[in-house]
Design an enzyme around this catalytic site. Structure first.
Site, PDB file in Angstrom:
ATOM      1  CE  LYS A 221      12.495  23.144  33.086  1.00  0.00           C
ATOM      2  NZ  LYS A 221      13.859  23.667  32.808  1.00  0.00           N
TER       3      LYS A 221
ATOM      4  CB  SER B  93      17.131  25.795  33.828  1.00  0.00           C
ATOM      5  OG  SER B  93      16.836  27.089  33.375  1.00  0.00           O
TER       6      SER B  93
ATOM      7  CB  SER C  47      13.493  27.465  33.864  1.00  0.00           C
ATOM      8  OG  SER C  47      14.134  26.365  33.251  1.00  0.00           O
TER       9      SER C  47
END
EC number: 6.3.5.7
Lengths: 509, 118
Positions: free
Chosen positions: A96, A195, A171
């Site tokens: 990420k 997320s 996310s």
């Protein structure tokens, strides 16, 4: 490790039969470690897969082609020299893009950090490298991890590999989509309110939020520091377990890191759930949950019972307050954490005659709408006259949630719920109405507020053909029990081949 | 207040009833100032409605009787974490300064901070 290493949920047997982008992380590591194939060839295959497919999916903000090939060469050199290249030798991992990578762009999908090169590696990044794993790219996210769809990325949304008209969840949508699309067998995300688990559910992969403090946050760019926790993605439970073991464990660079070694989760994957007491959380599975999602959760409960667990309904009343408390606490912490983006030391600067004017101009130009909304919501919740009514109350509610979970865990070893009330939604469905977007996190938020671990396991498809995830929740440090139960669920889906995680692994693009 | 219908979102019509009670446009402007953000007139309108909706949802928390319940700021029972005070390598100075928007004499350079009205 166990025989599970070569039998993914698709029931594909034998490492030698599984090549290319379908292979599990453990299969690839076994092949590289045994010399059956080189780490460089593994990385080349995945880079080719990214080159062919990521134009459509946009899982990555930045593909680390040069660095990944160099790291793979080092793994091959170590092997040639007779050294142990590590348990995840040659396995590509999607990171990420809020995890700091020294000298490699790290943006948080925000204009305010565009072009920034971190001067250090996150602890998880360093541990991955030490395990022989290969960071293959920086994966897209909602800006500063604020969102549930990856639509709030400043660099454009990620598309769900199962239906490119739908969001991948957020996310950590880029990491989840990368794993689902076969761009990397493993991914790392961060989970502040769901997320990791939400995009895992939407993309049909396994995603896990560890106990707060189990994985070092050093080098994870902060969103809400009392809630943030890094977690693994994998296409199999065993892969996610292996990744957790590599990145977890005490780190003196994170003062909130639990002073304990990484939980041993791979070793217990075959231990089953015989005798476990599992509570189905009524508040998280009721009205507002789509009927097809409820059916899959009921099927998961049946599978756990069939494997010897005792499943009963349980009420955890304060979880209904989780969403409201979270959307006061997380923005409050974010408003403080994001004060550092002032155009002085790094990131975007928009010139102005005075320093204060420069701060305002830089932040105004650099932050997207959702980040601005949350900064303002948090600033408001912390401001004089409203602190007690909003932030103070939310902190008290956090205590109530912890108490209600504690009461449930007196009677149950684990809890069960949907990961999300619906399957992945189409682009644009919720962007105009932030509250409706926030409501997608309703099942995942309570674990973050309590600091407890939880895992999302793909468990079939909805009426729309999109993946559905079921969530297992446990008390602090219950990772081994969670992974045992997750493995049972995965196994219960394996033989049928219709609507299981196996189907969820196919790229539909 | 002026809210463009297209920007209200699906539940926009529900917001109008409570929006004035929850948070005013002036509140939002004040908060933006505190947060060092500059909002356009349209953004002020939009954010007022959107923040009001979230704050209205938080009514369940705000109205709850929590008398005597201690607040939780953090999920772990943390005490001070201390370490030996030993010299260790720190971040590379040149690498850190290379990321700065403006540098002078090995320091971060900023516009004048004194005498400003901001």
């Amino acid at each position: 490790m166990s025989e599970r290493d070569t039998s993914g949920p698709g029931g594909r047997q034998g490492a030698e039969e599984v090549g290319g982008l379908e292979a599990s992380a453990l299969q690839l590591a076994a092949q590289v470690r045994s010399g059956a194939r080189s780490a460089v060839s593994v990385v080349e295959d995945h880079l080719a897969g990214i080159a062919a497919g990521d134009g459509e999916i946009h899982a990555f903000n930045h593909v680390m082609e040069e660095e990944a090939l160099a790291a793979a060469s080092r793994v091959d050199e170590r092997l040639a020299a007779g050294e142990d290249p590590g348990p995840l030798a040659g396995v590509p991992v999607a990171l990420k893009d809020n995890l700091c990578t020294r000298g490699v762009p790290t943006t948080c999908s925000s204009r305010i950090l565009e072009g920034w090169l971190p001067p250090y590696d996150a602890t998880v990044v360093a541990r991955l490298a030490a395990s022989g794993a290969i960071a293959i790219g920086k994966a897209n996210l909602d800006e500063f991890a604020m969102g549930s769809s990856t639509e709030h990325s400043a660099f454009g949304p990620t598309r769900n590999p199962h239906d490119t008209g739908r969001v991948p969840g957020g996310s950590s949508g880029g990491s989840a989509a990368a794993v689902a699309a076969g761009f990397a067998p493993l991914g790392l995300g961060s989970d502040t309110g769901g997320s990791v688990r939400l995009p895992a559910a939407y993309c049909g992969v396994v995603g896990m939020k560890p106990t707060y403090g189990a994985v070092s946050r050093y080098g994870l760019i902060a969103f809400a520091s009392s809630l943030d926790q890094i977690g693994p993605f994998g296409r199999t439970v065993a892969d996610a377990a292996a990744l957790l073991e590599v990145v977890a464990g005490h780190d003196p660079l994170d003062s909130t890191s639990i002073d304990a070694p990484a939980p041993a989760v791979s070793a217990v994957l075959d231990a089953g759930v015989e005798g476990l007491r599992i509570g189905l959380v009524t508040e998280l599975s009721g009205e507002g949950t789509d009927p097809d999602v409820r059916r899959r959760v009921a099927a998961a409960a049946e599978a756990l019972e069939a494997a010897g667990a005792k499943v009963e309904d349980v009420s955890v009343p304060a979880t209904t307050l989780g969403l409201s408390a979270y959307y006061l606490i997380a923005p409050a912490e974010a408003s403080s954490n994001l004060a550092r983006y002032d155009g002085v030391r790094y990131g975007l600067r928009v010139d102005a005659p005075t320093n204060g004017g420069m701060n305002v101009a830089s932040r105004t130009a650099g932050f997207g709408d959702e980040v601005k909304r949350r900064i303002m919501l948090g600033t408001y919740a912390l401001s004089a006259g409203y602190y007690d009514a909003y932030y103070g109350k939310a902190q008290q509610v956090r205590t109530l949630i912890i108490r209600d979970f504690a009461a449930a865990y007196e009677r149950f070893d684990l809890l069960l719920s949907p990961t999300a009330p619906t399957t992945a939604f189409p682009f644009g469905a919720k962007t105009a109405d932030p509250l409706s977007m926030y409501l997608t996190d309703v099942c995942t938020i309570p674990s973050n507020l309590a600091g407890d671990p939880a895992i999302s396991v793909p468990y079939g498809l909805g009426d729309d053909g999109m993946p559905i995830g079921v969530q297992l929740l446990g008390p602090a440090l219950s990772e081994p029990t969670l992974f045992r139960a997750a493995a049972v669920l995965e196994h219960s889906m394996a033989p049928t081949g219709d609507g299981g995680p196996a189907a969820g692994r196919e790229r539909t693009t | 207040m002026r809210i463009r219908t297209s920007e209200r979102g699906r539940a926009g019509h529900l917001y109008d009833a409570f929006v004035a009670e929850r948070i005013t446009r002036e509140d939002v402007a004040h908060v933006a100032d505190l947060a060092r953000l500059s909002l356009s007139e349209e953004e002020l309108d939009l954010f007022t409605v959107q923040l009001a909706a979230v704050l209205d949802h938080a009514e369940d928390v705000e109205s709850l009787d929590t008398e005597g319940v201690p607040p939780t700021a953090h999920p772990l029972p943390l005490v001070n974490v201390l370490r030996e005070d030993v010299v260790r390598p720190s971040l590379d100075r040149a690498e850190v300064l290379a990321a700065a928007p403006a540098v002078e004499d090995d320091r971060f350079r900023v516009p004048p901070a004194l005498g400003e009205e901001q």
